[in-house]
Design a protein around this motif. Structure first.
Motif, mmCIF file in Angstrom:
data_model
loop_
_atom_site.group_PDB
_atom_site.id
_atom_site.type_symbol
_atom_site.label_atom_id
_atom_site.label_comp_id
_atom_site.label_asym_id
_atom_site.label_seq_id
_atom_site.Cartn_x
_atom_site.Cartn_y
_atom_site.Cartn_z
ATOM 1 N N GLU A 85 9.559 17.905 22.432
ATOM 2 C CA GLU A 85 9.263 17.883 20.997
ATOM 3 C C GLU A 85 9.339 16.457 20.441
ATOM 4 O OE1 GLU A 85 8.313 20.218 18.974
ATOM 5 O OE2 GLU A 85 8.517 21.987 20.236
ATOM 6 N N LEU A 86 10.197 15.641 21.032
ATOM 7 C CA LEU A 86 10.413 14.283 20.537
ATOM 8 C C LEU A 86 9.510 13.257 21.220
ATOM 9 C CD1 LEU A 86 14.307 14.469 20.543
ATOM 10 C CD2 LEU A 86 12.892 14.231 18.488
ATOM 11 N N LYS A 87 8.595 13.737 22.041
ATOM 12 C CA LYS A 87 7.810 12.842 22.891
ATOM 13 C C LYS A 87 7.028 11.800 22.095
ATOM 14 C CE LYS A 87 4.612 13.029 26.808
ATOM 15 N NZ LYS A 87 3.815 13.945 27.690
ATOM 16 N N GLY A 88 6.530 12.171 20.928
ATOM 17 C CA GLY A 88 5.685 11.254 20.159
ATOM 18 C C GLY A 88 6.441 10.343 19.217
ATOM 19 N N GLU A 116 18.537 11.865 14.045
ATOM 20 C CA GLU A 116 18.407 10.458 14.419
ATOM 21 C C GLU A 116 17.348 10.282 15.510
ATOM 22 O OE1 GLU A 116 22.339 9.278 15.483
ATOM 23 O OE2 GLU A 116 23.035 9.085 13.406
ATOM 24 N N CYS A 117 17.296 11.223 16.439
ATOM 25 C CA CYS A 117 16.259 11.160 17.477
ATOM 26 C C CYS A 117 14.869 11.281 16.853
ATOM 27 C CB CYS A 117 16.473 12.263 18.501
ATOM 28 S SG CYS A 117 17.910 12.018 19.577
ATOM 29 N N ALA A 118 14.739 12.197 15.871
ATOM 30 C CA ALA A 118 13.451 12.366 15.207
ATOM 31 C C ALA A 118 13.057 11.121 14.424
ATOM 32 C CB ALA A 118 13.504 13.574 14.268
ATOM 33 N N ALA A 119 14.060 10.368 13.949
ATOM 34 C CA ALA A 119 13.787 9.132 13.203
ATOM 35 C C ALA A 119 13.659 7.922 14.112
ATOM 36 C CB ALA A 119 14.895 8.892 12.180
ATOM 37 N N GLY A 120 13.898 8.096 15.416
ATOM 38 C CA GLY A 120 13.784 6.997 16.362
ATOM 39 C C GLY A 120 14.988 6.090 16.413
ATOM 40 N N THR A 121 16.107 6.503 15.800
ATOM 41 C CA THR A 121 17.295 5.647 15.781
ATOM 42 C C THR A 121 18.322 6.039 16.841
ATOM 43 O OG1 THR A 121 18.336 7.040 14.100
ATOM 44 C CG2 THR A 121 17.013 5.175 13.323
ATOM 45 N N ALA A 122 18.040 7.083 17.597
ATOM 46 C CA ALA A 122 18.921 7.505 18.691
ATOM 47 C C ALA A 122 18.072 8.195 19.750
ATOM 48 C CB ALA A 122 20.015 8.433 18.185
#
Length: 570
Positions: free
Chosen positions: A462-465, A537-543
C-alpha cells in the motif's frame, strides 16, 4: 390501585420518615458511597457517562451506585467506572423495596427530573444534589444542594457532569467501557454497515425511500448493509426493503447483542435513539440523524470529542422551538417534544437529504480510515473475535484477502497458542500429552510469524508509491509486529477480565487483577497510538520499516542439527 400509585405513596412515606428522623444534614467531605439516579430511558442513562467518569476521577475510592431503567442494565454488568447498577420501575413498588437493601448513600446525584430526589431521600441518602428550577417547586423540595444550569449551550452529558465538583473527566477512549457478555449469534460478513431505522417516536423516523437509497449507495461502495430496529421495528424494515435485498438483524437482538453488533460495524447510521449513544461507547464511526431532538444537546460534546461521531440535522428548524428539558426552562435549548397529535409528519426529518447524509459519511470515514487498517479497527476486531465462543478453533475466516486476512490469521494463531501454552502446564497428564502440546505450539508459532510477515508485505504494498524523505527514520519494529503485540494484549485483557469476574476468588485477587487489567488496557491504548503514528508517518514519507524474515531455525530440518543428523539427542 395501580402499581405506579403504590410506588409514589411508598416513596413519599419513606422520604418523609427519613426527613423527620434524619436531623441536621451536611454535605460529606469524602463520600464513600455515591448514588446516581439516571433518567429511566436507556439513551438518557448512557448520556451520563461523563458524570460517571468524573466521579471515578474525583472519588477513586468511592463505591458508586446507579439507578436506571431495566432496559439498559445489561450494559452495566461489568461495572464501567466501578458502577453497580440497579433497576427502578415506577410501576413496580418491589423495585423500590429491592433498592432499600443497598447501603445508604453519603451523596446522591439526581441527574434528571428533581422528583427523583424524593426517591434518593427514601433510600436514605444523607445529601442530595441536583439541578434546580424544576416546576412545580415541590419537586425540588428534597434537594439539599441545587446546582444552577449553565447559561451557554453544551452537550447534556457535559452538563450533567457539573453535578460533580472538580475538573472535567479526561476524554473518552475506546475500551473505557467494558463490553457486556452476550448470547452468541451470527455476525454479518465484515465489513458491514448498520442502519438503525427505528426510534421511540415515528416523528424521529426518516423517509423509507431515503433509507433504501442510502443502503444501495453503501452497497455500491462494497459494504454489507444490515438493517436494525427495535423489537417492534420488523414491519418498518419490511416497508423500507420489501423484497429483502439487505439482511435485517437488529430487531432480533437484545441490547447486549446489539452492543456487539454496533461495535464490529465499520459504520453506524442511526436515528436519534439509544443505539446512536452506544456508537459513542463502542467508538464505532457513527452518524445520527436528528429531527425533533437537538444535535448539540445530545451530541458528542467535550467528553466524546475524540470519538468518530457525527450528527446530521437541519440547524434552527422553525418548529424546533421548545426550551424545556426535564421540566426546566433552559433558554439556549432548541428541541421539539410534540407528539403525533400535534405534528402530522416529521418535516424536520424529511428536510435531511440523502446527499447530506452521504457527504457526512464521506467526511466521517475519511477521518477514521486509511488505506491500511487503523489501530482502533484492529483492536475492535480482536475483541470481537474473542467474544465468540471457541472462535479460533471453529469459526470460518471472516476475511479472504488483503492485510485483514493475515491480521485475522495471526490473531487466530495467538489464540490457539494461548490455549496450548495453558495445556502444556498440566501435571496430571502423560508426558506424551505435553509433547503433543509442545509440537502444536511450534506449529502455531511458525504460522503466527508467517502471518506477521504477510501483514508487513500487504502494508508495504500500500505504501509502495510514497516518496520517502531523505531524513525519514527507520522503525526497527514493523507494523506487523506491533499488530501481533496488539493481538497478544487483547488475549491478556480478555483473560484478565475473566479473572475480575470470578465469584470463587478472594476480593484481594479480584482487586489485584482489576489493577492489572487497567495497566493492560493502558498498554494497548499506547501501542495502538504508536501503530497509527508509524503508519501515518510512513504514509507521509517521514518513516519506514522493512520486512524482517524470522528464519525460525528449529522448524527447518536443514538448519536444526537434531533434525539433519549433526547432533545426537541426550
Amino acid at each position: 390501585m395501580s402499581g405506579r400509585l403504590w410506588t409514589r405513596l411508598l416513596t413519599a412515606g419513606l422520604a418523609l420518615r427519613q426527613w423527620l428522623a434524619g436531623g441536621a444534614r451536611h454535605r460529606p467531605t469524602g463520600p464513600q458511597r455515591i448514588l446516581v439516579i439516571a433518567p429511566l430511558f436507556a439513551g438518557d442513562a448512557l448520556l451520563l457517562t461523563p458524570l460517571l467518569a468524573k466521579l471515578r476521577q474525583q472519588h477513586p475510592s468511592c463505591k458508586p451506585y446507579l439507578i436506571a431503567g431495566d432496559a439498559v442494565q445489561s450494559l452495566y454488568q461489568h461495572r464501567p467506572y466501578g458502577v453497580q447498577a440497579g433497576v427502578f420501575d415506577p410501576r413496580d413498588p418491589g423495585t423500590l423495596l429491592a433498592l432499600r437493601r443497598w447501603p445508604a448513600a453519603d451523596l446522591a446525584i439526581v441527574a434528571g427530573e428533581s422528583r427523583y430526589s424524593w426517591l434518593a431521600l427514601a433510600l436514605g441518602a444523607r445529601w442530595i444534589v441536583g439541578f434546580g428550577g424544576e416546576r412545580p417547586r415541590l419537586q425540588n423540595w428534597a434537594l439539599d444542594e441545587r446546582i444552577p444550569l449553565p447559561q451557554q449551550p453544551a452537550a447534556w452529558g457535559d452538563v450533567a457532569a457539573m453535578l460533580v465538583r472538580g475538573a472535567p473527566a479526561a476524554p473518552y477512549h475506546a475500551g473505557d467501557w467494558p463490553d457486556p457478555e452476550f448470547a452468541p449469534f451470527e455476525f454479518p460478513p465484515l465489513p458491514y454497515c448498520l442502519l438503525h431505522v427505528e426510534a421511540s417516536s415515528p416523528l424521529k423516523h426518516w423517509e423509507e425511500a431515503k433509507w433504501l437509497a442510502l443502503a444501495e449507495w453503501l452497497a455500491s461502495r462494497g459494504m454489507t448493509v444490515v438493517w436494525s430496529a427495535g423489537r417492534g421495528g420488523k414491519d418498518l424494515i419490511e416497508r423500507i426493503d420489501p423484497i429483502g435485498r439487505f439482511s435485517a438483524l437488529g430487531w432480533r437482538l437484545d441490547l447486549a447483542q446489539l452492543w456487539h453488533l454496533v461495535k464490529r460495524a465499520a459504520l453506524l447510521v442511526s436515528v436519534d435513539t439509544s443505539v446512536g449513544q452506544i456508537g459513542k461507547l463502542t467508538a464505532t464511526p457513527t452518524l445520527v440523524l436528528f429531527g425533533p431532538g437537538s444535535a448539540s444537546l445530545y451530541g458528542a460534546g467535550d467528553f466524546w470529542r475524540e470519538s468518530p461521531w457525527r450528527a446530521a440535522t437541519v440547524p434552527d428548524f422553525p418548529c424546533r422551538d421548545r426550551q424545556v428539558l426535564f421540566k426546566r426552562e433552559i433558554p439556549w435549548i432548541r428541541r421539539c417534544d410534540r407528539g403525533s397529535g400535534e405534528c402530522a409528519a416529521p418535516r424536520c426529518m424529511h428536510a435531511i437529504g440523502v446527499d447530506t447524509v452521504r457527504a457526512q459519511i464521506d467526511q466521517l470515514l475519511a477521518r477514521t480510515s486509511m488505506t491500511f487498517p487503523a489501530a482502533q479497527d484492529i483492536t475492535r476486531a480482536h475483541d470481537g473475535f474473542l467474544a465468540q465462543t471457541r472462535w479460533a478453533s471453529t469459526a470460518q475466516p471472516a476475511f479472504q484477502a488483503g492485510a485483514w486476512q493475515f491480521i485475522e490469521a495471526n490473531h487466530r494463531c495467538n489464540n490457539l497458542l494461548w490455549d496450548e501454552e495453558d495445556l502444556a502446564r498440566r501435571k496430571d497428564v502423560p508426558d506424551s500429552a505435553i509433547a503433543a502440546n509442545k509440537r502444536a505450539i511450534d506449529g502455531y508459532n511458525q504460522r503466527r510469524n508467517d502471518a506477521i510477515e504477510r501483514i508487513d508485505e500487504c502494508l508495504l504494498a500500500e505504501l509502495k508509491g510514497v516518496a520517502r524523505r531523505s531524513d525519514a527514520r527507520m522503525s526497527s519494529e514493523t507494523a506487523g509486529a506491533m499488530i501481533d503485540r496488539l493481538s497478544i494484549l487483547a488475549l491478556r485483557i480478555f483473560h484478565m477480565r475473566l479473572q475480575t469476574r470470578r465469584s470463587d476468588a478472594s476480593r484481594e485477587h479480584v482487586e489485584t487483577c482489576a489493577a492489572k487489567l487497567q495497566q493492560l488496557e493502558e498498554q494497548r491504548r499506547d501501542l495502538a497510538a504508536c501503530l497509527d503514528r508509524l503508519l501515518a508517518e510512513c504514509a507521509a514519507g517521514t518513516a519506514y520499516f522493512k520486512v524482517y524474515r524470522q528464519f525460525k531455525m528449529y522448524n527447518d530440518p536443514t538448519l536444526n542439527p537434531y533434525l539433519y543428523g549433526g547432533k545426537q539427542s541426550g
